[in-house]
Design a protein around this motif. Structure first.
Motif, PDB file in Angstrom:
ATOM      1  N   ILE A   1     -26.237 -22.124 -10.265  1.00 37.23           N
ATOM      2  CA  ILE A   1     -26.585 -23.541 -10.148  1.00 37.23           C
ATOM      3  C   ILE A   1     -27.325 -23.729  -8.823  1.00 37.23           C
ATOM      4  O   ILE A   1     -26.761 -23.471  -7.756  1.00 37.23           O
ATOM      5  N   PRO A   2     -28.571 -24.175  -8.855  1.00 36.58           N
ATOM      6  CA  PRO A   2     -29.341 -24.273  -7.602  1.00 36.58           C
ATOM      7  C   PRO A   2     -28.787 -25.334  -6.663  1.00 36.58           C
ATOM      8  O   PRO A   2     -28.258 -26.362  -7.093  1.00 36.58           O
ATOM      9  N   GLU A   3     -28.913 -25.074  -5.383  1.00 32.68           N
ATOM     10  CA  GLU A   3     -28.364 -25.974  -4.369  1.00 32.68           C
ATOM     11  C   GLU A   3     -28.919 -27.381  -4.500  1.00 32.68           C
ATOM     12  O   GLU A   3     -28.190 -28.369  -4.356  1.00 32.68           O
ATOM     13  N   GLU A   4     -30.214 -27.499  -4.800  1.00 31.96           N
ATOM     14  CA  GLU A   4     -30.846 -28.818  -4.850  1.00 31.96           C
ATOM     15  C   GLU A   4     -30.361 -29.656  -6.039  1.00 31.96           C
ATOM     16  O   GLU A   4     -30.511 -30.884  -6.045  1.00 31.96           O
ATOM     17  N   ALA A   5     -29.758 -29.010  -7.042  1.00 39.65           N
ATOM     18  CA  ALA A   5     -29.272 -29.737  -8.217  1.00 39.65           C
ATOM     19  C   ALA A   5     -27.838 -30.201  -8.065  1.00 39.65           C
ATOM     20  O   ALA A   5     -27.334 -30.950  -8.905  1.00 39.65           O
ATOM     21  N   HIS A   6     -27.190 -29.762  -7.008  1.00 44.99           N
ATOM     22  CA  HIS A   6     -25.758 -30.024  -6.861  1.00 44.99           C
ATOM     23  C   HIS A   6     -25.512 -31.367  -6.170  1.00 44.99           C
ATOM     24  O   HIS A   6     -26.242 -31.741  -5.261  1.00 44.99           O
ATOM     25  N   PRO A   7     -24.469 -32.117  -6.591  1.00 44.04           N
ATOM     26  CA  PRO A   7     -24.122 -33.355  -5.878  1.00 44.04           C
ATOM     27  C   PRO A   7     -23.835 -33.081  -4.406  1.00 44.04           C
ATOM     28  O   PRO A   7     -23.122 -32.147  -4.071  1.00 44.04           O
ATOM     29  N   LYS A   8     -24.382 -33.925  -3.537  1.00 45.38           N
ATOM     30  CA  LYS A   8     -24.207 -33.722  -2.092  1.00 45.38           C
ATOM     31  C   LYS A   8     -23.050 -34.549  -1.541  1.00 45.38           C
ATOM     32  O   LYS A   8     -22.504 -34.222  -0.479  1.00 45.38           O
TER      33      LYS A   8
ATOM     34  N   TYR B   1     -28.047 -23.774 -17.052  1.00 42.51           N
ATOM     35  CA  TYR B   1     -27.804 -24.555 -15.841  1.00 42.51           C
ATOM     36  C   TYR B   1     -27.027 -25.846 -16.089  1.00 42.51           C
ATOM     37  O   TYR B   1     -26.039 -26.130 -15.407  1.00 42.51           O
ATOM     38  N   SER B   2     -27.448 -26.686 -17.054  1.00 40.46           N
ATOM     39  CA  SER B   2     -26.816 -27.997 -17.206  1.00 40.46           C
ATOM     40  C   SER B   2     -25.383 -27.888 -17.704  1.00 40.46           C
ATOM     41  O   SER B   2     -24.501 -28.647 -17.272  1.00 40.46           O
ATOM     42  N   ALA B   3     -25.118 -26.932 -18.616  1.00 41.14           N
ATOM     43  CA  ALA B   3     -23.746 -26.735 -19.096  1.00 41.14           C
ATOM     44  C   ALA B   3     -22.860 -26.186 -17.977  1.00 41.14           C
ATOM     45  O   ALA B   3     -21.705 -26.605 -17.818  1.00 41.14           O
ATOM     46  N   LEU B   4     -23.398 -25.254 -17.191  1.00 40.94           N
ATOM     47  CA  LEU B   4     -22.644 -24.715 -16.055  1.00 40.94           C
ATOM     48  C   LEU B   4     -22.340 -25.805 -15.034  1.00 40.94           C
ATOM     49  O   LEU B   4     -21.248 -25.856 -14.466  1.00 40.94           O
ATOM     50  N   LEU B   5     -23.300 -26.694 -14.810  1.00 43.61           N
ATOM     51  CA  LEU B   5     -23.089 -27.779 -13.844  1.00 43.61           C
ATOM     52  C   LEU B   5     -21.963 -28.694 -14.318  1.00 43.61           C
ATOM     53  O   LEU B   5     -21.122 -29.112 -13.507  1.00 43.61           O
ATOM     54  N   TRP B   6     -21.907 -28.992 -15.610  1.00 46.95           N
ATOM     55  CA  TRP B   6     -20.848 -29.855 -16.136  1.00 46.95           C
ATOM     56  C   TRP B   6     -19.477 -29.192 -15.989  1.00 46.95           C
ATOM     57  O   TRP B   6     -18.511 -29.833 -15.564  1.00 46.95           O
ATOM     58  N   VAL B   7     -19.389 -27.912 -16.292  1.00 48.29           N
ATOM     59  CA  VAL B   7     -18.120 -27.195 -16.118  1.00 48.29           C
ATOM     60  C   VAL B   7     -17.711 -27.213 -14.655  1.00 48.29           C
ATOM     61  O   VAL B   7     -16.547 -27.496 -14.308  1.00 48.29           O
ATOM     62  N   HIS B   8     -18.643 -26.924 -13.783  1.00 49.43           N
ATOM     63  CA  HIS B   8     -18.354 -26.835 -12.350  1.00 49.43           C
ATOM     64  C   HIS B   8     -17.897 -28.182 -11.786  1.00 49.43           C
ATOM     65  O   HIS B   8     -16.864 -28.275 -11.121  1.00 49.43           O
ATOM     66  N   VAL B   9     -18.663 -29.230 -12.056  1.00 46.96           N
ATOM     67  CA  VAL B   9     -18.354 -30.531 -11.461  1.00 46.96           C
ATOM     68  C   VAL B   9     -17.047 -31.092 -12.013  1.00 46.96           C
ATOM     69  O   VAL B   9     -16.221 -31.614 -11.251  1.00 46.96           O
TER      70      VAL B   9
ATOM     71  N   ASN C   1     -31.298 -39.251 -10.131  1.00 52.50           N
ATOM     72  CA  ASN C   1     -31.219 -37.802 -10.318  1.00 52.50           C
ATOM     73  C   ASN C   1     -30.053 -37.410 -11.202  1.00 52.50           C
ATOM     74  O   ASN C   1     -30.111 -36.404 -11.907  1.00 52.50           O
ATOM     75  N   ALA C   2     -28.974 -38.198 -11.167  1.00 53.53           N
ATOM     76  CA  ALA C   2     -27.835 -37.923 -12.038  1.00 53.53           C
ATOM     77  C   ALA C   2     -28.251 -38.039 -13.496  1.00 53.53           C
ATOM     78  O   ALA C   2     -27.901 -37.201 -14.328  1.00 53.53           O
ATOM     79  N   PHE C   3     -29.019 -39.073 -13.815  1.00 59.91           N
ATOM     80  CA  PHE C   3     -29.464 -39.236 -15.195  1.00 59.91           C
ATOM     81  C   PHE C   3     -30.481 -38.160 -15.567  1.00 59.91           C
ATOM     82  O   PHE C   3     -30.521 -37.709 -16.712  1.00 59.91           O
ATOM     83  N   LYS C   4     -31.284 -37.730 -14.605  1.00 64.20           N
ATOM     84  CA  LYS C   4     -32.235 -36.643 -14.863  1.00 64.20           C
ATOM     85  C   LYS C   4     -31.483 -35.363 -15.207  1.00 64.20           C
ATOM     86  O   LYS C   4     -31.861 -34.632 -16.125  1.00 64.20           O
ATOM     87  N   ALA C   5     -30.393 -35.072 -14.487  1.00 63.20           N
ATOM     88  CA  ALA C   5     -29.595 -33.878 -14.756  1.00 63.20           C
ATOM     89  C   ALA C   5     -28.973 -33.939 -16.148  1.00 63.20           C
ATOM     90  O   ALA C   5     -28.864 -32.932 -16.840  1.00 63.20           O
ATOM     91  N   VAL C   6     -28.584 -35.146 -16.567  1.00 61.54           N
ATOM     92  CA  VAL C   6     -27.969 -35.314 -17.879  1.00 61.54           C
ATOM     93  C   VAL C   6     -28.963 -35.025 -18.994  1.00 61.54           C
ATOM     94  O   VAL C   6     -28.634 -34.385 -19.999  1.00 61.54           O
ATOM     95  N   ASP C   7     -30.182 -35.505 -18.845  1.00 66.82           N
ATOM     96  CA  ASP C   7     -31.183 -35.425 -19.911  1.00 66.82           C
ATOM     97  C   ASP C   7     -32.095 -34.201 -19.817  1.00 66.82           C
ATOM     98  O   ASP C   7     -33.014 -34.060 -20.612  1.00 66.82           O
TER      99      ASP C   7
END
Length: 310
Positions: free
Chosen positions: A192-199, A146-154, A5-11
């Motif tokens: 950023i949706p909950e299901e996309a976030h690292p748990k 979403y993907s750019a926001l996720l990178w900033v957040h993480v 899923n990490a690679f899916k989020a990247v691509d």
């Protein structure tokens, strides 16, 4: 977020965050919190604990920006739409007001600031203008994606948690995972949706590793200009030492993309030495300086005392 899923989020193809996403997320969060006056987290949470330390917060901000500038969307957006180079102090103040309000504010403040931040980001869009990595010169960027926001957040909480363990105290695996789970609430305020976030913390490590190896990240003129500007604005007596401390531990490819100090044995030894000195310095700071203003204000609010209007 497993390795796959990490690679899916990247691509993943770009997905815009809409105002409705923010509204639905905030409604869900309001139903989850037990005390709206304490906001998303409250005393005793790992998210409050890690983010309340002044050194951790500010050094983590500078360090995570280096990782974020390796993303062409982010580098170009910051270069073209931010005051980071024309008025860096004001830009930092505005950023902290928004982010601290979401971390430490009551639910009314969280909702207000999350919607306001979405509106600010909605005005940030443009064209990359360079063919770099997997991005074409004509590709468009937007802040509410979403993907750019996720990178900033993480990257922001990834750097702060690592600095917390260096400068304050080590955490257990359970505490790291708790921090990640709490960070999910914060992420939802940005769409950023909950299901996309690292748990778990391992999910975070997987995601950062996947991003570092991907062609989503690339070297850009905008990123290099901001990186050199930020380094030049560190006071001269501290510049080389502090910059090495922040950059030597970064993933090797990100160091190369921005011409940062590399993780040589000498640089890593210097970095550890500075980390030890900063840890000793932090121990002698009075609480009013050691903890960020928003934490003090939140504790005053919970205790029934007046709080400065944000």
């Amino acid at each position: 977020m497993t390795t796959a899923n990490a690679f899916k989020a990247v691509d993943a193809a770009p997905v815009a965050v809409e105002k409705a996403n923010i509204q639905v997320a905030l409604q869900g969060l309001e139903q989850q919190v037990t005390d709206p006056n304490k906001g998303l987290f409250g005393p005793g949470s790992m998210f409050w604990e890690v983010n309340r330390h002044t050194l951790v917060y500010f050094l983590g901000a500078v360090q995570s920006v280096q990782m974020q500038l390796c993303h062409p969307w982010i580098a170009k957006a910051v270069f073209e739409h931010s005051k980071i180079m024309s008025d860096p102090r004001r830009r930092a103040q505005l950023t902290y007001i928004y982010l601290w309000s979401i971390i430490y504010g009551d639910m009314e403040t969280v909702s207000k600031k999350a919607k306001a931040l979405f509106n600010v980001h909605e005005r940030v869009s443009g064209v990359i203008g360079e063919a770099v990595g997997r991005h074409q010169e004509s590709d468009k960027y937007q802040a509410n994606e979403y993907s750019a926001l996720l990178w900033v957040h993480v990257t922001a909480f990834y750097c702060r948690l690592k600095l917390y363990e260096q400068l304050i105290q080590p955490l257990t695996p359970v505490q790291r995972d708790q921090f990640c789970q709490e960070a999910t609430r914060y992420a939802q305020c940005f769409g950023i949706p909950e299901e996309a976030h690292p748990k778990t913390w391992q999910d975070v490590e997987n995601y950062v590793e996947a991003m570092a190896a991907s062609n989503t990240l690339a070297r850009t003129e905008a990123g290099l200009k901001i990186r050199h500007f930020l380094e030049a604005n560190i006071p001269a007596p501290l510049r080389g030492t502090l910059w090495n401390y922040l950059c030597a531990p970064l993933p090797e490819r990100m160091q190369a993309l921005l011409d940062q100090p590399m993780a040589t044995p000498q640089n890593l030894m210097r970095s550890r030495r500075i980390g030890w000195m900063l840890k000793q310095f932090n121990r002698i700071l009075p609480e009013r300086i050691a903890f960020v203003p928003a934490y003090h204000e939140a504790m005053q609010r919970i205790d029934g005392k007046s709080e400065p209007d944000r």
